[in-house]
Design an enzyme around this catalytic site. Structure first.
Site, mmCIF file in Angstrom:
data_model
loop_
_atom_site.group_PDB
_atom_site.id
_atom_site.type_symbol
_atom_site.label_atom_id
_atom_site.label_comp_id
_atom_site.label_asym_id
_atom_site.label_seq_id
_atom_site.Cartn_x
_atom_site.Cartn_y
_atom_site.Cartn_z
ATOM 1 N N ARG A 74 -13.555 -5.730 3.264
ATOM 2 C CA ARG A 74 -12.349 -5.608 4.068
ATOM 3 C C ARG A 74 -12.929 -5.653 5.782
ATOM 4 N NH1 ARG A 74 -7.666 -3.638 4.108
ATOM 5 N NH2 ARG A 74 -7.853 -2.112 5.567
ATOM 6 N N GLU B 165 -8.945 1.748 -1.869
ATOM 7 C CA GLU B 165 -9.703 1.727 -0.525
ATOM 8 C C GLU B 165 -10.489 2.732 0.270
ATOM 9 O OE1 GLU B 165 -6.893 -0.147 2.234
ATOM 10 O OE2 GLU B 165 -8.065 0.624 3.895
ATOM 11 N N GLU C 236 -13.400 -1.952 6.455
ATOM 12 C CA GLU C 236 -12.708 -1.754 7.713
ATOM 13 C C GLU C 236 -13.544 -1.346 9.019
ATOM 14 O OE1 GLU C 236 -9.029 0.130 6.619
ATOM 15 O OE2 GLU C 236 -9.480 1.899 8.144
ATOM 16 N N TYR D 113 -2.777 11.929 7.026
ATOM 17 C CA TYR D 113 -3.145 10.733 7.487
ATOM 18 C C TYR D 113 -2.637 9.345 6.715
ATOM 19 C CZ TYR D 113 -5.527 7.078 10.054
ATOM 20 O OH TYR D 113 -5.518 5.749 10.963
ATOM 21 N N HIS E 97 -9.135 6.491 2.622
ATOM 22 C CA HIS E 97 -9.451 7.108 4.060
ATOM 23 C C HIS E 97 -10.799 7.976 4.105
ATOM 24 C CE1 HIS E 97 -6.167 5.239 6.494
ATOM 25 N NE2 HIS E 97 -5.392 5.730 5.590
ATOM 26 N N ARG F 210 0.870 -1.413 -0.163
ATOM 27 C CA ARG F 210 0.121 0.045 0.155
ATOM 28 C C ARG F 210 0.825 1.146 0.135
ATOM 29 N NH1 ARG F 210 -3.726 2.281 4.824
ATOM 30 N NH2 ARG F 210 -1.932 3.544 5.455
ATOM 31 N N TRP G 157 -13.693 12.020 8.475
ATOM 32 C CA TRP G 157 -12.572 11.669 9.176
ATOM 33 C C TRP G 157 -11.230 11.581 8.413
ATOM 34 C CZ3 TRP G 157 -9.101 7.323 9.286
ATOM 35 C CH2 TRP G 157 -8.621 7.059 10.502
ATOM 36 N N ASP H 65 -4.991 3.778 0.051
ATOM 37 C CA ASP H 65 -6.142 3.869 0.818
ATOM 38 C C ASP H 65 -6.437 5.309 0.688
ATOM 39 O OD1 ASP H 65 -7.977 3.992 2.851
ATOM 40 O OD2 ASP H 65 -6.542 2.914 4.235
ATOM 41 N N GLU I 215 -4.341 -7.658 4.729
ATOM 42 C CA GLU I 215 -3.371 -6.466 5.383
ATOM 43 C C GLU I 215 -2.501 -7.039 6.361
ATOM 44 O OE1 GLU I 215 -5.496 -3.055 6.604
ATOM 45 O OE2 GLU I 215 -3.584 -1.866 6.697
HETATM 46 O O1 KDG Z 1 -7.831 2.155 13.862
HETATM 47 C C1 KDG Z 1 -7.720 2.699 12.440
HETATM 48 C C2 KDG Z 1 -6.510 2.267 11.694
HETATM 49 O O2 KDG Z 1 -6.581 0.942 11.659
HETATM 50 C C3 KDG Z 1 -6.789 2.591 10.184
HETATM 51 O O3 KDG Z 1 -6.651 3.818 10.131
HETATM 52 C C4 KDG Z 1 -5.910 1.913 9.109
HETATM 53 O O4 KDG Z 1 -6.973 2.704 7.463
HETATM 54 C C5 KDG Z 1 -6.210 1.819 8.060
HETATM 55 C C6 KDG Z 1 -5.873 0.695 7.051
HETATM 56 O O5 KDG Z 1 -6.202 0.700 6.067
HETATM 57 O O6 KDG Z 1 -4.923 -0.102 7.900
HETATM 58 MG MG MG Z 2 -7.995 1.604 5.504
#
Ligand code: KDG
Ligand code: MG
Length: 403
Positions: A284, A237, A263, A159, A213, A147, A403, A211, A340
């Site tokens: 995920r 993602e 996730e 982030y 996010h 990633r 977020w 990702d 992952e």
């Molecule tokens: O607790 C949040 C994290 O696990 C997350 O932000 C990590 O997005 C993430 C990932 O894909 O591992």
């Molecule tokens: Mg993630």
């Protein structure tokens, strides 16, 4: 096989973990991960105050029945705290079932569907060149799927990017959540530049993932997916926040870049529309946040009918107990895609010695009975809990961003 004891242990070997330990009258014990990053004590209290009294005296072999007893018995169903607590009980009971049968848990799930579990790791950098170096480093360690995250030039800490000279760790201990800024347009312009460079550097064989996010709106995510098509990502993602799932149709209609999400999902009810309408390619959800192995296997089985493969979350805030559970799951389910894997710190590995192994980009849960993870409670007690928060993001005008 009656349950005689159940205890919750919170420790912080570099980061916080909540662990449930269930003991039976036969002297067998099982472990469950109950870590909910940034809200750990809510689950610890839920378990110790509300679920442990329900477990004492129950037959540890009744895993399916216990799952429904805890899920349906609460009245206020679902939610991350409830589902994480149920997941911890479920993991611990499968661990006990494996130990009672003297078999690794995957053998209780119909055995292995594959020899090993393909994993992806995290690379990141403050600049494109640092990201290139980070990927090269992970490739040297044997990863075949990586990633890639990179700070957007001129926009400070991003982030998903490790701080200079430090391991990437999403939550920060001590103090209040740190605040980052987010600006969509520069990101949308920068992402294809980054991946063009990465493909030039690494060729087409290395699998690259990214990702988002949950940072975009559907039409923006559609534009991103389209602009990344030449670089053939394994997935993009969390392109948008997934409360409003109609947005995935917009993304899907515009791009062939594969989509992964889940996730933060806590059950099949968050996932089924996306799966049935084939709006995503990878689901995920994790063992720890989506109701344990019992429930995650149902999600995987639904996904199998609709060409969706699994790609479970596996950041460091999921303890080695969850990682082991994910590997037993991944080895056995037919429609596994990728797992992952962010390596835990050495301190964490000492507290949770484990049978799972990594070699050449693949992992295996090992052949130890149960989940194959131990727990050094004496050592854990030397790492007391410390409150930690994930960062928050604001737009340039100061308003809170998704977020
Ligand atoms: O607790 C949040 C994290 O696990 C997350 O932000 C990590 O997005 C993430 C990932 O894909 O591992
Ligand atoms: Mg993630």
């Amino acid at each position: 096989m009656r349950i005689t004891d159940a205890r919750v242990i919170v420790c912080s070997p570099g980061r916080n973990f909540v662990t449930l330990k269930i003991v039976t009258e036969d002297g067998l014990s099982g472990l469950g991960d109950a870590t909910l990053n940034g809200r750990e004590l809510a689950v610890a209290t839920y378990l110790s105050e509300h679920l442990v009294p329900l477990l004492i005296g129950r037959d540890a072999r009744r895993i399916e029945d216990t799952w429904h007893y805890l899920y349906k018995g609460v009245y206020w169903r679902k939610g991350a705290v409830t589902m994480t607590a149920i997941a911890a009980v479920d993991m611990a009971l499968w661990d006990i079932a494996g130990k009672a049968a003297n078999k690794p848990v995957y053998q209780l799930f119909g055995g292995a569907s594959r020899e090993e579990v393909l994993v992806y790791s995290h690379a990141s950098g403050a600049t494109i060149e640092q990201t290139v170096e980070s990927i090269a480093d992970h490739a040297r360690q044997g990863y075949r799927a990586i990633r890639a995250q990179c700070a957007v030039p001129g926009h400070g800490q991003t982030y998903g990017v490790a701080k200079a000279g430090r391991r990437y760790e999403p939550a920060e201990r001590g103090g209040l959540p740190s605040e980052t800024t987010w600006s969509t347009e520069p990101y949308l312009q920068f992402a294809p530049v980054l991946f063009a460079r990465l493909r030039r550097e690494f060729g087409s064989e290395l699998q690259l993932l990214h990702d988002v996010h949950h940072r975009l709106r559907p039409i923006e995510a559609a534009r991103l997916g389209k602009s990344l098509e030449p670089y053939q990502l394994l997935w993009m993602e969390d392109p948008v926040p997934a409360e409003l799932q109609e947005g995935f149709r917009t993304i899907r209609q515009h791009t062939t870049t594969p989509i992964a999400v889940g996730e933060v999902f806590d059950s099949i009810y968050d996932a089924y529309r996306l799966i049935q309408e084939q709006l995503i390619d990878y689901i995920r959800c994790t063992v720890v946040h989506a109701g344990g192995l019992t429930h995650l296997r149902k999600i995987a089985q639904l996904a199998e009918l609709f060409h969706v493969r699994t790609g479970c979350h596996g950041a460091t805030d999921l303890s080695p107990v969850c990682m082991a559970a994910a590997l037993h799951f991944g080895l056995s389910v037919h429609n596994f895609g990728i797992q992952e894997y962010m390596r835990h710190s050495e301190a964490t590995d000492r507290v949770f010695p484990h049978a799972y192994t990594f070699a050449d980009g693949f992992m295996h849960p090992g052949e130890a009975p149960g989940l194959g993870v131990g727990f050094d409670e004496t050592l854990a007690a030397t790492y007391p809990y410390q409150r930690a928060y994930l960062p928050v993001a604001r737009r340039l005008d100061g308003t809170m961003h998704d977020w």
